[in-house]
Design a protein around this motif. Structure first.
Motif, PDB file in Angstrom:
ATOM      1  N   ILE A  20       8.099   4.321 -13.421  1.00  0.00           N
ATOM      2  CA  ILE A  20       7.079   3.917 -12.440  1.00  0.00           C
ATOM      3  C   ILE A  20       7.154   4.773 -11.181  1.00  0.00           C
ATOM      4  CG2 ILE A  20       6.369   1.988 -10.933  1.00  0.00           C
ATOM      5  CD1 ILE A  20       7.106   0.158 -13.374  1.00  0.00           C
ATOM      6  N   ILE A  21       8.367   5.080 -10.737  1.00  0.00           N
ATOM      7  CA  ILE A  21       8.545   5.923  -9.539  1.00  0.00           C
ATOM      8  C   ILE A  21       7.894   7.295  -9.768  1.00  0.00           C
ATOM      9  CG2 ILE A  21      10.282   7.160  -8.150  1.00  0.00           C
ATOM     10  CD1 ILE A  21      12.089   4.592  -8.620  1.00  0.00           C
ATOM     11  N   ASN A  22       8.153   7.874 -10.919  1.00  0.00           N
ATOM     12  CA  ASN A  22       7.559   9.188 -11.218  1.00  0.00           C
ATOM     13  C   ASN A  22       6.041   9.116 -11.192  1.00  0.00           C
ATOM     14  OD1 ASN A  22       9.979  10.487 -11.469  1.00  0.00           O
ATOM     15  ND2 ASN A  22      10.157  10.069 -13.670  1.00  0.00           N
ATOM     16  N   PHE A  23       5.505   8.011 -11.695  1.00  0.00           N
ATOM     17  CA  PHE A  23       4.060   7.848 -11.681  1.00  0.00           C
ATOM     18  C   PHE A  23       3.547   7.724 -10.247  1.00  0.00           C
ATOM     19  CE2 PHE A  23       0.171   5.439 -11.614  1.00  0.00           C
ATOM     20  CZ  PHE A  23      -0.603   6.155 -12.523  1.00  0.00           C
ATOM     21  N   MET A  24       4.245   6.938  -9.433  1.00  0.00           N
ATOM     22  CA  MET A  24       3.789   6.709  -8.050  1.00  0.00           C
ATOM     23  C   MET A  24       3.880   7.957  -7.185  1.00  0.00           C
ATOM     24  SD  MET A  24       5.182   2.960  -7.064  1.00  0.00           S
ATOM     25  CE  MET A  24       4.262   2.802  -5.516  1.00  0.00           C
ATOM     26  N   ILE A  25       4.815   8.816  -7.506  1.00  0.00           N
ATOM     27  CA  ILE A  25       4.918  10.068  -6.748  1.00  0.00           C
ATOM     28  C   ILE A  25       3.643  10.892  -6.977  1.00  0.00           C
ATOM     29  CG2 ILE A  25       6.200  12.280  -6.616  1.00  0.00           C
ATOM     30  CD1 ILE A  25       8.770  10.546  -7.124  1.00  0.00           C
ATOM     31  N   GLU A  26       3.147  10.857  -8.206  1.00  0.00           N
ATOM     32  CA  GLU A  26       1.898  11.563  -8.535  1.00  0.00           C
ATOM     33  C   GLU A  26       0.676  10.840  -7.972  1.00  0.00           C
ATOM     34  OE1 GLU A  26       1.502  14.445 -10.447  1.00  0.00           O
ATOM     35  OE2 GLU A  26       3.687  14.538 -10.168  1.00  0.00           O
ATOM     36  N   LYS A  27       0.737   9.500  -7.978  1.00  0.00           N
ATOM     37  CA  LYS A  27      -0.445   8.711  -7.601  1.00  0.00           C
ATOM     38  C   LYS A  27      -0.066   7.532  -6.695  1.00  0.00           C
ATOM     39  CE  LYS A  27      -4.611   6.619  -9.499  1.00  0.00           C
ATOM     40  NZ  LYS A  27      -5.293   6.043 -10.638  1.00  0.00           N
ATOM     41  N   PRO A  28       0.078   7.773  -5.388  1.00  0.00           N
ATOM     42  CA  PRO A  28       0.495   6.686  -4.481  1.00  0.00           C
ATOM     43  C   PRO A  28      -0.511   5.544  -4.406  1.00  0.00           C
ATOM     44  CG  PRO A  28       0.611   8.843  -3.401  1.00  0.00           C
ATOM     45  CD  PRO A  28      -0.106   9.052  -4.699  1.00  0.00           C
ATOM     46  N   GLN A  29      -1.759   5.806  -4.751  1.00  0.00           N
ATOM     47  CA  GLN A  29      -2.763   4.727  -4.697  1.00  0.00           C
ATOM     48  C   GLN A  29      -2.832   3.973  -6.030  1.00  0.00           C
ATOM     49  OE1 GLN A  29      -3.198   7.878  -5.007  1.00  0.00           O
ATOM     50  NE2 GLN A  29      -5.232   8.507  -5.681  1.00  0.00           N
ATOM     51  N   ALA A  30      -1.695   3.889  -6.711  1.00  0.00           N
ATOM     52  CA  ALA A  30      -1.632   3.246  -8.033  1.00  0.00           C
ATOM     53  C   ALA A  30      -2.062   1.782  -7.991  1.00  0.00           C
ATOM     54  CB  ALA A  30      -0.208   3.332  -8.565  1.00  0.00           C
ATOM     55  N   LYS A  31      -2.740   1.386  -9.083  1.00  0.00           N
ATOM     56  CA  LYS A  31      -3.141  -0.014  -9.218  1.00  0.00           C
ATOM     57  C   LYS A  31      -2.214  -0.666 -10.247  1.00  0.00           C
ATOM     58  CE  LYS A  31      -7.887   0.761  -9.545  1.00  0.00           C
ATOM     59  NZ  LYS A  31      -9.198   0.226  -9.897  1.00  0.00           N
ATOM     60  N   PHE A  32      -1.531  -1.718  -9.813  1.00  0.00           N
ATOM     61  CA  PHE A  32      -0.541  -2.360 -10.671  1.00  0.00           C
ATOM     62  C   PHE A  32      -0.974  -3.728 -11.162  1.00  0.00           C
ATOM     63  CE2 PHE A  32       2.243   0.466  -8.194  1.00  0.00           C
ATOM     64  CZ  PHE A  32       2.938   1.051  -9.237  1.00  0.00           C
ATOM     65  N   GLY A  33      -0.436  -4.070 -12.318  1.00  0.00           N
ATOM     66  CA  GLY A  33      -0.445  -5.449 -12.782  1.00  0.00           C
ATOM     67  C   GLY A  33       1.009  -5.867 -12.813  1.00  0.00           C
ATOM     68  N   PHE A  34       1.356  -6.937 -12.104  1.00  0.00           N
ATOM     69  CA  PHE A  34       2.751  -7.369 -12.072  1.00  0.00           C
ATOM     70  C   PHE A  34       2.958  -8.619 -12.910  1.00  0.00           C
ATOM     71  CE2 PHE A  34       2.818  -5.187  -7.782  1.00  0.00           C
ATOM     72  CZ  PHE A  34       3.599  -4.130  -8.218  1.00  0.00           C
ATOM     73  N   ALA A  35       4.212  -8.752 -13.378  1.00  0.00           N
ATOM     74  CA  ALA A  35       4.610  -9.906 -14.177  1.00  0.00           C
ATOM     75  C   ALA A  35       5.738 -10.633 -13.449  1.00  0.00           C
ATOM     76  CB  ALA A  35       5.100  -9.442 -15.538  1.00  0.00           C
ATOM     77  N   THR A  36       5.907 -11.901 -13.761  1.00  0.00           N
ATOM     78  CA  THR A  36       7.025 -12.657 -13.203  1.00  0.00           C
ATOM     79  C   THR A  36       8.029 -12.953 -14.320  1.00  0.00           C
ATOM     80  OG1 THR A  36       5.684 -14.620 -13.534  1.00  0.00           O
ATOM     81  CG2 THR A  36       5.684 -13.674 -11.322  1.00  0.00           C
TER      82      THR A  36
END
Ligand code: GLP
Length: 240
Positions: A20-36
């Motif tokens: 996920i970190i590698n993805f966010m470095i490329e795309k800081p405006q990432a849209k996430f779906g979070f789980a609990t």
């Protein structure tokens, strides 16, 4: 589906966090779906650490969550809103209003419709994080004859009430209903990051890997239909 086996919980969380970190470095405006659930706690810790270290920032990201119990307030320490605040939102720099969870004060489908409208505006997520119910549920899409496409009010199965009672004083306090994204919503993400650890997830992981049919009585079987699903497991979940 790509399967990544880690030696233990910490390594599983590390590998998923790095992904996920590698993805966010490329795309800081990432849209996430979070789980609990207990499974993603280690991942969220590592993401918060990465922001503290200056590797990533959630300032430009936004998110939706999968599900929420009905009948307990947002302030209740067993609500998923409380869980997300404690484990991630209060630790990172999401802007006010950038994170969303479904909420239904009572078991009324009108709240499900409201969340669908929000999801439609939000659009496709970049990454959806998912845990697995021991019975193969995804979000709160329980094993039934039919699965919901969109957000719905769900009557929890006894199995799930039992499994989740470990977080409550006793089984009677576990809510009987929840609001949950449907399967179409869960899958509306470019990438699925599915996590499972520990011996009690071995059976469900084994079924996902070995069974070659897809059926609603085992919602996790549908993961095979997603073109970009990653399953991060530890050795206990993988080998039993
Ligand atoms: C809950 C959630 C699911 C989650 C599951 C597993 O029922 N609705 O989204 O995947 O529990 O929980 P845990 O990670 O604690 O095993």
């Amino acid at each position: 589906m790509k399967i990544i086996v880690a030696k233990d919980y910490d390594e599983m969380s590390r590998k998923a966090a790095d992904f996920i970190i590698n993805f966010m470095i490329e795309k800081p405006q990432a849209k996430f779906g979070f789980a609990t659930g207990s499974t993603p706690i280690g991942l969220y810790e590592k993401l918060a650490e990465a922001e503290k270290e200056g590797e990533i920032s959630f300032k430009y990201s936004k998110s939706v969550n999968l599900d929420e119990y009905i009948g307990i307030s947002k302030e209740n320490d067993q609500s998923y809103q409380y869980f997300m605040n404690e484990n991630l939102f209060n630790k990172v720099s999401f802007k006010e209003g950038a994170t969303n969870l479904p909420y239904a004060p009572e078991a009324d489908e009108k709240y499900a419709k409201e969340y669908d409208e929000l999801l439609d505006k939000f659009g496709k997520r970049d990454i959806q994080i998912l845990g697995l119910g021991p019975n193969g549920h995804l979000a709160f899409n329980e094993p039934y004859e039919k699965l919901n496409r969109r957000t719905s009010i769900i009557k929890l199965t006894d199995e799930t009430i039992e499994a989740n009672s470990r977080f409550f004083a006793n089984k009677d306090e576990v809510p009987k209903y929840a609001i949950s994204m449907g399967m179409e919503d869960v899958f509306n993400a470019n990438t699925l990051v599915v996590l499972a650890n520990g011996k009690n997830k071995h059976e469900v992981v084994k079924r996902i890997i070995e069974e070659d049919t897809i059926y609603p009585e085992f919602p996790a079987s549908f993961l095979h239909l997603h073109p970009n699903a990653y399953l991060f497991v530890d050795e206990e979940a993988y080998n039993g």
